[in-house]
Design a protein around this motif. Structure first.
Motif, mmCIF file in Angstrom:
data_model
loop_
_atom_site.group_PDB
_atom_site.id
_atom_site.type_symbol
_atom_site.label_atom_id
_atom_site.label_comp_id
_atom_site.label_asym_id
_atom_site.label_seq_id
_atom_site.Cartn_x
_atom_site.Cartn_y
_atom_site.Cartn_z
ATOM 1 N N ASP A 88 -4.718 1.474 -9.035
ATOM 2 C CA ASP A 88 -5.366 2.613 -8.385
ATOM 3 C C ASP A 88 -6.846 2.279 -8.220
ATOM 4 O O ASP A 88 -7.606 2.320 -9.192
ATOM 5 C CB ASP A 88 -5.192 3.870 -9.234
ATOM 6 C CG ASP A 88 -5.686 5.124 -8.533
ATOM 7 O OD1 ASP A 88 -6.295 5.003 -7.456
ATOM 8 O OD2 ASP A 88 -5.448 6.218 -9.079
ATOM 9 N N PRO A 89 -7.300 1.919 -7.018
ATOM 10 C CA PRO A 89 -8.698 1.503 -6.839
ATOM 11 C C PRO A 89 -9.698 2.650 -6.938
ATOM 12 O O PRO A 89 -10.874 2.411 -7.176
ATOM 13 C CB PRO A 89 -8.704 0.883 -5.443
ATOM 14 C CG PRO A 89 -7.582 1.518 -4.744
ATOM 15 C CD PRO A 89 -6.541 1.812 -5.785
ATOM 16 N N PRO A 97 -6.101 5.211 -1.177
ATOM 17 C CA PRO A 97 -5.178 4.095 -1.373
ATOM 18 C C PRO A 97 -4.609 4.065 -2.793
ATOM 19 O O PRO A 97 -5.254 4.484 -3.758
ATOM 20 C CB PRO A 97 -6.048 2.872 -1.110
ATOM 21 C CG PRO A 97 -7.427 3.317 -1.419
ATOM 22 C CD PRO A 97 -7.489 4.760 -1.054
ATOM 23 N N PHE A 98 -3.402 3.564 -2.867
ATOM 24 C CA PHE A 98 -2.727 3.309 -4.132
ATOM 25 C C PHE A 98 -1.833 2.108 -3.868
ATOM 26 O O PHE A 98 -1.144 2.064 -2.857
ATOM 27 C CB PHE A 98 -1.889 4.530 -4.556
ATOM 28 C CG PHE A 98 -1.243 4.366 -5.889
ATOM 29 C CD1 PHE A 98 -1.933 4.647 -7.049
ATOM 30 C CD2 PHE A 98 0.065 3.911 -5.987
ATOM 31 C CE1 PHE A 98 -1.337 4.499 -8.284
ATOM 32 C CE2 PHE A 98 0.661 3.757 -7.215
ATOM 33 C CZ PHE A 98 -0.038 4.054 -8.370
ATOM 34 N N TYR A 99 -1.895 1.129 -4.747
ATOM 35 C CA TYR A 99 -1.179 -0.112 -4.491
ATOM 36 C C TYR A 99 -0.157 -0.404 -5.575
ATOM 37 O O TYR A 99 -0.422 -0.181 -6.757
ATOM 38 C CB TYR A 99 -2.169 -1.290 -4.422
ATOM 39 C CG TYR A 99 -3.172 -1.167 -3.314
ATOM 40 C CD1 TYR A 99 -2.836 -1.488 -2.012
ATOM 41 C CD2 TYR A 99 -4.458 -0.727 -3.575
ATOM 42 C CE1 TYR A 99 -3.756 -1.386 -0.998
ATOM 43 C CE2 TYR A 99 -5.389 -0.624 -2.566
ATOM 44 C CZ TYR A 99 -5.038 -0.950 -1.280
ATOM 45 O OH TYR A 99 -5.946 -0.843 -0.270
ATOM 46 N N ARG A 153 0.820 -1.201 0.000
ATOM 47 C CA ARG A 153 0.000 0.000 0.000
ATOM 48 C C ARG A 153 0.857 1.255 0.000
ATOM 49 O O ARG A 153 1.811 1.384 0.748
ATOM 50 C CB ARG A 153 -0.914 0.022 1.218
ATOM 51 C CG ARG A 153 -1.848 1.210 1.129
ATOM 52 C CD ARG A 153 -2.752 1.320 2.300
ATOM 53 N NE ARG A 153 -3.275 2.678 2.318
ATOM 54 C CZ ARG A 153 -4.543 2.973 2.410
ATOM 55 N NH1 ARG A 153 -5.419 2.028 2.509
ATOM 56 N NH2 ARG A 153 -4.937 4.214 2.433
ATOM 57 N N LEU A 154 0.446 2.181 -0.845
ATOM 58 C CA LEU A 154 1.025 3.522 -0.882
ATOM 59 C C LEU A 154 -0.140 4.506 -0.822
ATOM 60 O O LEU A 154 -1.301 4.098 -0.733
ATOM 61 C CB LEU A 154 1.822 3.718 -2.184
ATOM 62 C CG LEU A 154 2.967 2.742 -2.418
ATOM 63 C CD1 LEU A 154 3.486 2.879 -3.828
ATOM 64 C CD2 LEU A 154 4.071 2.973 -1.428
ATOM 65 N N GLY A 155 0.142 5.776 -0.910
ATOM 66 C CA GLY A 155 -0.933 6.774 -0.926
ATOM 67 C C GLY A 155 -1.212 7.321 0.461
ATOM 68 O O GLY A 155 -0.677 6.855 1.460
ATOM 69 N N ARG A 156 -2.072 8.320 0.488
ATOM 70 C CA ARG A 156 -2.408 8.967 1.747
ATOM 71 C C ARG A 156 -3.534 8.238 2.475
ATOM 72 O O ARG A 156 -4.059 7.244 1.985
ATOM 73 C CB ARG A 156 -2.850 10.395 1.479
ATOM 74 C CG ARG A 156 -1.710 11.294 1.087
ATOM 75 C CD ARG A 156 -2.169 12.701 1.037
ATOM 76 N NE ARG A 156 -2.652 12.991 -0.302
ATOM 77 C CZ ARG A 156 -3.238 14.114 -0.635
ATOM 78 N NH1 ARG A 156 -3.453 15.036 0.258
ATOM 79 N NH2 ARG A 156 -3.636 14.315 -1.864
#
Length: 137
Positions: free
Chosen positions: A99-100, A74-76, A67-70
């Motif tokens: 990117d969900p 979410p951004f995976y 997992r990345l993003g704030r």
């Protein structure tokens, strides 16, 4: 401060004793008054060493998200990683991203197929994504 006349050092009440593993003798601390209630057992006469079979450790490689993003955004990244490592651990290889929120993905299909042919197991979510993108059957 000036009233200290003596200092004592006591380790476990000075009542500790150590039993030797090779003989049936006891060695006592300084202030042990009696040996009542203590048992002495004889050590085994022969030390038999039984060889153990060699352990085989095979690490399973997983294809999963990191997992990345704030927060709440979410951004995976899709990575190949040792299954025993934590979610955000160092990957063996980065295989794409997902990117969900925008429902977009970018997958490195040849690298993913190479990992799958080596026996890597995708997680449930990554498996669904790979089936949707026709990389996996």
């Amino acid at each position: 401060r000036g009233k200290r006349k003596w200092r004592t050092t006591q380790r476990a009440g000075e009542m500790a004793f150590a039993m030797s593993a090779t003989s049936a003798s006891l060695s006592f601390g300084r202030n042990v008054a009696s040996t009542q209630g203590l048992r002495v057992t004889a050590a085994p006469s022969s030390n038999v060493v039984v060889p153990r079979p060699a352990l085989k450790t095979e690490a399973m490689v997983k294809i999963r998200f990191t997992r990345l993003g704030r927060k709440r955004t979410p951004f995976y990244r899709i990575i190949a990683i040792d299954s025993r490592k934590r979610r955000d651990g160092a990957p063996l290889e980065e295989l794409g991203w997902y990117d969900p929120i925008r429902k977009q993905s970018n997958l490195n299909a040849p690298a993913i197929k190479a990992w799958l042919s080596k026996g890597a197991q995708p997680s449930e979510t990554v498996g669904r994504l790979l089936k949707k993108s026709l990389i996996m059957d």
